[in-house]
Design an enzyme around this catalytic site. Structure first.
Site, PDB file in Angstrom:
ATOM      1  N   SER A 107       0.661  -1.163  -0.021  1.00 27.82           N
ATOM      2  CA  SER A 107      -0.191  -0.010   0.027  1.00 27.82           C
ATOM      3  C   SER A 107       0.706   1.353   0.064  1.00 27.82           C
ATOM      4  O   SER A 107       1.668   1.305  -0.710  1.00 27.82           O
ATOM      5  CB  SER A 107      -0.848  -0.036   1.254  1.00 27.82           C
ATOM      6  OG  SER A 107      -1.813   0.889   1.113  1.00 27.82           O
ATOM      7  N   ASP A 158     -10.352  -4.045  -4.836  1.00 33.34           N
ATOM      8  CA  ASP A 158      -9.751  -3.075  -3.978  1.00 33.34           C
ATOM      9  C   ASP A 158     -10.544  -1.735  -4.125  1.00 33.34           C
ATOM     10  O   ASP A 158     -10.587  -1.124  -5.019  1.00 33.34           O
ATOM     11  CB  ASP A 158      -8.372  -2.914  -4.688  1.00 33.34           C
ATOM     12  CG  ASP A 158      -7.475  -2.179  -3.379  1.00 33.34           C
ATOM     13  OD1 ASP A 158      -7.729  -1.253  -2.786  1.00 33.34           O
ATOM     14  OD2 ASP A 158      -6.054  -2.411  -3.760  1.00 33.34           O
ATOM     15  N   HIS A 189      -8.139  -4.907  -0.852  1.00 32.67           N
ATOM     16  CA  HIS A 189      -6.742  -3.980  -0.369  1.00 32.67           C
ATOM     17  C   HIS A 189      -5.870  -4.944   0.601  1.00 32.67           C
ATOM     18  O   HIS A 189      -4.885  -4.719   0.680  1.00 32.67           O
ATOM     19  CB  HIS A 189      -7.075  -2.499   0.151  1.00 32.67           C
ATOM     20  CG  HIS A 189      -6.079  -1.752   0.124  1.00 32.67           C
ATOM     21  ND1 HIS A 189      -5.416  -1.354  -1.325  1.00 32.67           N
ATOM     22  CD2 HIS A 189      -5.140  -1.008   1.038  1.00 32.67           C
ATOM     23  CE1 HIS A 189      -4.346  -0.479  -1.106  1.00 32.67           C
ATOM     24  NE2 HIS A 189      -4.129  -0.271   0.251  1.00 32.67           N
TER      25      HIS A 189
HETATM   26  C1  MLT Z   1      -1.044   6.214  -0.046  1.00 33.16           C
HETATM   27  O1  MLT Z   1      -1.469   7.150   0.490  1.00 33.16           O
HETATM   28  O2  MLT Z   1       0.023   6.087  -0.241  1.00 33.16           O
HETATM   29  C2  MLT Z   1      -2.358   5.406  -0.796  1.00 33.16           C
HETATM   30  O3  MLT Z   1      -3.649   5.834  -0.481  1.00 33.16           O
HETATM   31  C3  MLT Z   1      -2.342   3.938  -0.010  1.00 33.16           C
HETATM   32  C4  MLT Z   1      -2.443   4.187   1.486  1.00 33.16           C
HETATM   33  O4  MLT Z   1      -1.518   4.345   2.313  1.00 33.16           O
HETATM   34  O5  MLT Z   1      -3.567   3.791   1.952  1.00 33.16           O
END
Ligand code: MLT
Length: 207
Positions: A107, A158, A189
Site C-alpha cells: 500500500s 480493491d 486492499h
Molecule cells: C497512499 O496514500 O499511499 C495510498 O492511499 C495507500 C494508503 O496508504 O492507504
C-alpha cells in the site's frame, strides 16, 4: 540508530537467499508489521525494515497525502530521496556489501518503493509491490531502470486503489525500463494468505 529512520534489521541466516528484503509497511504500520511476511516469503533473508517518518493522525506512513488516494508529489519526491539514501547507509552499516536489495512494500509502502525505484534506480535491484497506486510523477523525471524485475499484486475488489491504476503503474514502470509482472487477486486492499506463496515463488525464481 539511523539519523532519519527508526528501523529494524535482521541479519541473513546461512539458509537464506542471495538477496536482502527492504520491508515498507502500509499506513498505520511500523517497522515490525511486515517482518513476519518477510520471514514467510524469503526465510533467512536479511530484513531491513524502516518506519515511515510521516505521521497522519498518529499513523506512520512514508510520505504525505492530501486525502485518501490524493498523494503529495513534492513530499513523495523528497521522501523517496531520503529512503534511497537510508538504504544505502544501512547497507554499509550492516555489511550487506553488494547483496541485491529487493523492496517489499504494501500500500503506502508499495507506493514509496515504486517512487524510490523510479527516481533513484540504484536503490533496489527489484521490488514486490502489493496494492500500489499510480504515482503523481512524470515519465520525464523517471530514471532509467536496468530491467529490474517487479511484481505487482493487485486486488480485483480493491476499494482504495482506483480502477486502472495497477495497469497504468505497470505501463509507467515498463516505459522506464523495468520488467513488470502484474497479477490479479480476487480480493480487496488487505493482504491475503494466498499471496504469500505467489510472492515466495516469484522471489525464489530471482535467486
Ligand atoms: C497512499 O496514500 O499511499 C495510498 O492511499 C495507500 C494508503 O496508504 O492507504
Amino acid at each position: 540508530a539511523d539519523e532519519v529512520f527508526d528501523y529494524r534489521f535482521l541479519p541473513a541466516r546461512p539458509e537464506g537467499p542471495g538477496f536482502a528484503l527492504v520491508l515498507l509497511h502500509g499506513t498505520g504500520g511500523d517497522e515490525h508489521s511486515l517482518v513476519p511476511i518477510g520471514e514467510a516469503v524469503a526465510p533467512g533473508a536479511a530484513l531491513l525494515s524502516p518506519r515511515g517518518q510521516v505521521l497522519e493522525q498518529g499513523q506512520p506512513r512514508f510520505f504525505r497525502r492530501f486525502a485518501e488516494g490524493v498523494l503529495d508529489a513534492d513530499d513523495l519526491r523528497r521522501r523517496a530521496g531520503e529512503l534511497a539514501a537510508f538504504v544505502t547507509r544501512a547497507a554499509v552499516r550492516h555489511g550487506l556489501g553488494e547483496t541485491p536489495r529487493i523492496a517489499l512494500g504494501y500500500s503506502n509502502g508499495a507506493n514509496i518503493a515504486a517512487a524510490t525505484l523510479l527516481l533513484h534506480p540504484a536503490a533496489f535491484a527489484g521490488a514486490v509491490l502489493l496494492r500500489p497506486m499510480q504515482l503523481p510523477l512524470g515519465q520525464d523525471e523517471a530514471g532509467r531502470l536496468a530491467g529490474q524485475p517487479l511484481l505487482i499484486l493487485a486486488g480485483r475488489r480493491d476499494a482504495i486503489v482506483p480502477a486502472g491504476h495497477p495497469e497504468a503503474l505497470r505501463d509507467f514502470l515498463v516505459r522506464a525500463g523495468a520488467e513488470v509482472e502484474l497479477r490479479w487477486l480476487p480480493g480487496g486492499h488487505g493482504l491475503a494468505e494466498e499471496e504469500l506463496a505467489i510472492v515466495a515463488d516469484w522471489l525464489r525464481a530471482l535467486s
